[in-house]
Design an enzyme around this catalytic site. Sequence first.
Site, PDB file in Angstrom:
ATOM      1  N   HIS A 166      19.900  74.188 -29.176  1.00  0.00           N
ATOM      2  CA  HIS A 166      21.207  74.580 -28.626  1.00  0.00           C
ATOM      3  C   HIS A 166      22.151  73.375 -28.596  1.00  0.00           C
ATOM      4  O   HIS A 166      23.336  73.492 -28.915  1.00  0.00           O
ATOM      5  CB  HIS A 166      21.060  75.086 -27.183  1.00  0.00           C
ATOM      6  CG  HIS A 166      20.250  76.335 -27.034  1.00  0.00           C
ATOM      7  ND1 HIS A 166      19.002  76.351 -26.432  1.00  0.00           N
ATOM      8  CD2 HIS A 166      20.513  77.615 -27.390  1.00  0.00           C
ATOM      9  CE1 HIS A 166      18.547  77.594 -26.412  1.00  0.00           C
ATOM     10  NE2 HIS A 166      19.431  78.376 -26.996  1.00  0.00           N
ATOM     11  N   GLN A 171      19.740  93.570 -24.893  1.00  0.00           N
ATOM     12  CA  GLN A 171      18.952  93.233 -26.080  1.00  0.00           C
ATOM     13  C   GLN A 171      17.450  93.145 -25.805  1.00  0.00           C
ATOM     14  O   GLN A 171      16.682  92.761 -26.677  1.00  0.00           O
ATOM     15  CB  GLN A 171      19.474  91.949 -26.726  1.00  0.00           C
ATOM     16  CG  GLN A 171      19.252  90.673 -25.943  1.00  0.00           C
ATOM     17  CD  GLN A 171      20.004  89.512 -26.573  1.00  0.00           C
ATOM     18  OE1 GLN A 171      21.224  89.406 -26.467  1.00  0.00           O
ATOM     19  NE2 GLN A 171      19.293  88.614 -27.246  1.00  0.00           N
ATOM     20  N   SER A 175      12.252  76.941 -29.163  1.00  0.00           N
ATOM     21  CA  SER A 175      12.645  78.244 -28.639  1.00  0.00           C
ATOM     22  C   SER A 175      12.447  78.233 -27.129  1.00  0.00           C
ATOM     23  O   SER A 175      11.496  77.611 -26.638  1.00  0.00           O
ATOM     24  CB  SER A 175      11.755  79.331 -29.260  1.00  0.00           C
ATOM     25  OG  SER A 175      11.822  80.515 -28.494  1.00  0.00           O
TER      26      SER A 175
END
Length: 276
Positions: free
Chosen positions: A33, A57, A181
Amino acid sequence: MQIIHSIRDMRAWRALHNDVAFVPTMGNLHAGHLALVAAARQQARHVVVSIFVNPLQFGVNEDYSRYPRTLHQDAELLQQAGADVVFAPDVTEIFPVPQSYHIALPPLADELCGAFRPGHFQGVATIVMKLFNIVQPRLAAFGKKDYQQLAIIRGMVADFALPVELLAGETMRAPDGLALSSRNGFLNDDERRTAPQLHAALSDIKTGILLGAQDFTQLERHAAEQLAANGWQVDYVAIRNSQLAIADADTKQLVVLAAARLGQTRLIDNLEIERP
Ligand code: PAF
């Protein structure tokens, strides 16, 4: 750096600032990020980062409730990275009433990850459209680790003629190859040691293709079997063209993608392949 929680305040800030790059995130930020923020910083005068764990989502049995929420720590990282604004609305700010309008997506949204996460990409596209409308960026940055997400957002931007330029950030990896992640934090020690096998399986396919292998189905099957033999529950290993359509022996720009679970944690990864 300002932390803004309401749409009204975000719009008020935006009315006074032009040339905005936007990095939408769900928080629990990592170096991937921050690299997107740095790239955005280079391309625009102002950088807005959103932190919003988007319920649309997540499927019913997915990890929405346990998804890590680390706003304080994220804000410190973003301050150091030179973001101008963190837009961190809560769920009732974004959905004061249940969202009843959604973006309808092409068949790609039901393939690959979409086949295992029904409605996921519709939820992503809907929130991205909503965030774009709130932030009104000139440019928005997304990571290539979510390759299918990026392809779908690219398609949405083109199809709706959205006035947003997209910037695609390279996947950042741990030294052992594991793609960074937020979900890596769910892995226990054993799973963390096993996790780089996903990248290794994709690298083996890439090497095979660059050495001339042409039977994609066989490569996909072999990788899936190897992962399964090591305790992974494999959703898919797929070799596609760079637009995620079916590739053939003549396709030059390929991507190999995989999604698989270790215990409760679903990991995804991909590698681009450029054939000579
Ligand atoms: O990639 C993500 O973190 C999310 O899917 C996104 C783009 C912020 C939409 O919620």
